[in-house]
Design an enzyme around this catalytic site. Structure first.
Site, PDB file in Angstrom:
ATOM      1  N   ASP A  39      15.731 -56.213  18.587  1.00  0.00           N
ATOM      2  CA  ASP A  39      16.999 -56.013  19.304  1.00  0.00           C
ATOM      3  C   ASP A  39      18.047 -55.287  18.470  1.00  0.00           C
ATOM      4  O   ASP A  39      19.245 -55.538  18.592  1.00  0.00           O
ATOM      5  CB  ASP A  39      17.545 -57.368  19.781  1.00  0.00           C
ATOM      6  N   ASP A  60      12.538 -55.847  27.421  1.00  0.00           N
ATOM      7  CA  ASP A  60      13.905 -55.668  26.921  1.00  0.00           C
ATOM      8  C   ASP A  60      13.985 -54.539  25.898  1.00  0.00           C
ATOM      9  O   ASP A  60      15.029 -53.906  25.726  1.00  0.00           O
ATOM     10  CB  ASP A  60      14.414 -56.950  26.240  1.00  0.00           C
TER      11      ASP A  60
HETATM   12  N1  GLY Z   1      16.961 -59.625  25.331  1.00  0.00           N
HETATM   13  C1  GLY Z   1      16.995 -61.013  25.544  1.00  0.00           C
HETATM   14  C2  GLY Z   1      17.463 -61.397  26.873  1.00  0.00           C
HETATM   15  O1  GLY Z   1      17.700 -60.575  27.728  1.00  0.00           O
HETATM   16  O2  GLY Z   1      17.617 -62.590  27.100  1.00  0.00           O
END
Ligand code: GLY
Length: 384
Positions: free
Chosen positions: A99, A159
């Site tokens: 992330d 994601d």
């Molecule tokens: N990227 C983690 C979520 O959307 O919870």
């Protein structure tokens, strides 16, 4: 510039929503100093250190407010945050995950877009280098944990599409094609394995970490392994559209549209998604307003790539208008003494972690959508 037709009444309502949001972000920054909002299981944020995957959104909100108001207060706050992001990268604090784009996109990269400061560009590039370290030999970006991790070593997640813009941009700005090659391979892999034939999606997918042989789909935050976690679908809509922006590959825009059509076709009456499209709906089923805010930004990104004469432009424009109005009407905290901008987001319903409340990324995408619509400010996923 607006990407959808807007009536004066809608614009007035949206302006009021922006003003309310800006006042809340200002108050949070004034009262919380350098603390960052954490996910809480109650109707508030817990405030603490820069150590999760979500802190970039708080900084992104400060940048959005700076662009809207021109008030140096917001710029100064954002830059203070960025100093902390610099420290975090140097010390590698809780960065063993993909992330990196969520963290360094709306912070350092946004600073580069807005201020053109070489220091911000350099930090965003260091972040891109860190993300590149997650590329594994069989050909994927490992989502979580260290290389060789028995559970997560072969795992990709949807994601991750939102972290790829940092890599595409790194190629453009340095002339080094390697970043973009990794990004496009991850996008194509995601299209092939995370998106199903009916345009729904897996949250995650596993590969054999030695051979790269595909194993199967699964979930982390969804209702069950084969279900469609609403926010994952939303990340796909926006993420594939952004990959199209950088690569021009038509199949990626087509995938974003297919996923958007699925999302829109499965919305409940009030236009804001439940947390998983397969979760049984009862009077107490949780929503995920953040998923709707992300999908809304994704729709606006898709529209930005459709020619004027494309019939889908109007259809998506109407859907986007319905989505923003539904969020303002039923979910925004306008006029309330709240820290969050958008209520009834959910983080991890099955895990009972933040099942119903404010989600800082929901706040960010909600304001990004409003500013896209009212000011043509497109957020911080590409250079302008
Ligand atoms: N990227 C983690 C979520 O959307 O919870």
């Amino acid at each position: 510039m607006s990407t959808t037709n807007t009536t004066n009444a809608q614009s007035t309502t949206r302006q009021a929503a922006i003003e309310d949001a800006v006042a809340k972000v200002r108050r949070n920054l004034e009262q919380r100093g350098l603390a960052f909002p954490h996910i809480a299981s109650e109707k508030r944020y817990d405030w603490g250190a820069n150590e999760d995957w979500i802190e970039g959104f708080h900084t992104g909100l400060a940048w959005l407010c700076y662009e809207y108001t021109g008030d140096d207060f917001f710029r100064e706050q954002a830059n203070r945050h960025i100093e902390d992001f610099d420290r975090r990268l140097t010390e590698r604090v809780c960065l063993d995950h993909h992330d990196i784009g969520f963290l360094y996109g709306p912070s350092a990269f946004a600073g580069w877009v807005i201020e053109g400061s070489e220091a911000h560009r350099a930090l965003a590039l260091r972040a891109a280098d860190l993300l590149m370290e997650r590329w594994r030999a069989p050909g994927y970006i490992q989502a979580w944990g260290p290389e060789g991790d028995p559970k997560n070593g072969g795992r990709i997640i949807i994601d991750c599409l939102m972290n790829l813009p940092l890599l595409y941009w790194a190629s453009e700005t340095t002339g080094n094609a390697a970043y973009g090659e990794v990004a496009v391979r991850q996008a194509e892999l995601s299209r092939r394995y995370l998106v199903r034939g009916d345009d729904s999606s897996y949250h995650t997918f596993y590969f054999d970490q030695t051979t790269g042989v595909p194993i199967g789909g699964g979930t982390h935050q969804g209702y069950h392994d084969g279900s469609t976690w609403t926010r994952g679908q939303a990340w796909g809509i926006y993420g594939f559209a952004l990959s199209y922006r950088y690569t021009g590959r038509g199949e990626l825009l087509a995938t974003a549209k297919r996923m958007a059509d699925y999302f829109l076709a499965h919305l409940p009456e009030d236009g804001v998604a439940y947390w998983d499209f397969n979760a049984p709906v009862t009077a107490t089923t949780n929503r995920d307003s953040s998923a709707s805010a992300i999908a809304l930004c994704g729709l606006l990104e898709i529209i930005a790539h459709l020619p004027e004469e494309d019939a889908d432009r109007q259809r998506y424009g109407e859907a986007a208008a319905r989505a923003v109005d539904a969020l303002i009407r039923g979910y925004a905290t306008i006029g309330e003494e709240a820290e969050g901008l958008l209520d009834h987001g959910s983080y991890h319903v099955r895990g009972d972690l933040g099942p119903d409340g404010y989600m800082i990324w929901g706040d960010y995408y909600y304001l990004e959508a409003l500013l896209r619509l009212e000011r043509g400010v497109p957020g911080y996923w590409y250079e302008r």
